[in-house]
Design an enzyme around this catalytic site. Structure first.
Site, PDB file in Angstrom:
ATOM      1  N   ASP A  19       0.733  -1.270   0.494  1.00 26.71           N
ATOM      2  CA  ASP A  19      -0.043   0.292   0.324  1.00 26.71           C
ATOM      3  C   ASP A  19       1.181   1.509  -0.240  1.00 26.71           C
ATOM      4  OD1 ASP A  19      -2.176  -1.307  -0.062  1.00 26.71           O
ATOM      5  OD2 ASP A  19      -2.468  -0.391   1.911  1.00 26.71           O
ATOM      6  N   LYS A  82      -7.208   2.579  -4.163  1.00 25.40           N
ATOM      7  CA  LYS A  82      -8.659   2.984  -3.212  1.00 25.40           C
ATOM      8  C   LYS A  82      -8.999   4.247  -2.730  1.00 25.40           C
ATOM      9  CE  LYS A  82      -8.313   0.649   1.604  1.00 25.40           C
ATOM     10  NZ  LYS A  82      -7.648   0.073   2.504  1.00 25.40           N
ATOM     11  N   LYS A 118     -10.957  -0.374  -4.847  1.00 26.93           N
ATOM     12  CA  LYS A 118     -11.102  -0.587  -3.096  1.00 26.93           C
ATOM     13  C   LYS A 118     -11.726   0.356  -2.962  1.00 26.93           C
ATOM     14  CE  LYS A 118      -9.407  -2.997   0.831  1.00 26.93           C
ATOM     15  NZ  LYS A 118      -8.363  -3.903   1.401  1.00 26.93           N
TER      16      LYS A 118
END
Length: 182
Positions: A19, A82, A118
């Site tokens: 991430d 995301k 996401k």
């Protein structure tokens, strides 16, 4: 005694996903090249691991910024984009998720490369999740209805799913002692 060994980089330790939170300060001040180069550098370290770039869409302020961040992340090598860490005031919304879904759909049409999405934070009920799944299917298409390309980031959603499952099997909802408290 020997000093402790330095920590192993996540990829060397077996991580299959990394991430990276978008540098919103640089992005919002228009330093897009800096943001692009940072994402590119992280992608270079990922090896076979997938890179997920997190935007904090609620802090990007405009739809144009969300669309621009989506393209910037994808062009720099993001495998997944995301909406949020889920720790800010505004997280996943249908509107900001729609923009990201349009971006991944258009990116694949232009490059042939599929990118995952996401939405995270704020999706609390099974009914909310169904709305997002319809949005995915109608915007990006059926190809994204797979956990390799679309996932929810919502621990409270899991609680609701568990309670719905209990209701289906017993006719009653579970009490709060049977799910985690966020």
């Amino acid at each position: 005694a020997l000093p402790p060994a330095p920590p192993r980089p996540p990829v060397a330790a077996g991580a299959d996903e990394i991430d990276r939170v978008l540098d919103r300060g640089a992005f919002l001040s228009g330093r897009y090249l800096k943001v692009y180069e940072e994402i590119l550098a992280v992608k270079a370290e990922c090896g076979r691991a997938r890179l997920k770039v997190i935007f904090e869409t609620g802090e990007l302020s405009t739809y144009d910024n969300i669309r621009r961040a989506s393209w910037l992340g994808m062009l720099a090598g993001a495998d997944f984009i995301k909406t949020s860490t889920g720790k800010v005031g505004v997280n996943a919304t249908p509107a900001n998720t729609l923009l990201m879904l349009e971006a991944v759909r258009d990116f694949r049409a232009q490059t042939g490369v599929q990118i995952g999405v996401k939405p995270a934070g704020g999706i609390r009920t099974s009914k909310d999740a169904v709305k997002f799944l319809v949005l995915v299917n109608e915007t990006a298409g059926e190809d994204w209805l797979d956990n390799h390309w679309f996932r929810f980031g919502a621990s409270s959603l899991l609680n609701d799913l568990l309670m719905q499952r209990q209701k289906l099997s017993t006719g009653r909802y579970s009490g709060p002692d049977y799910v985690t408290v966020d």
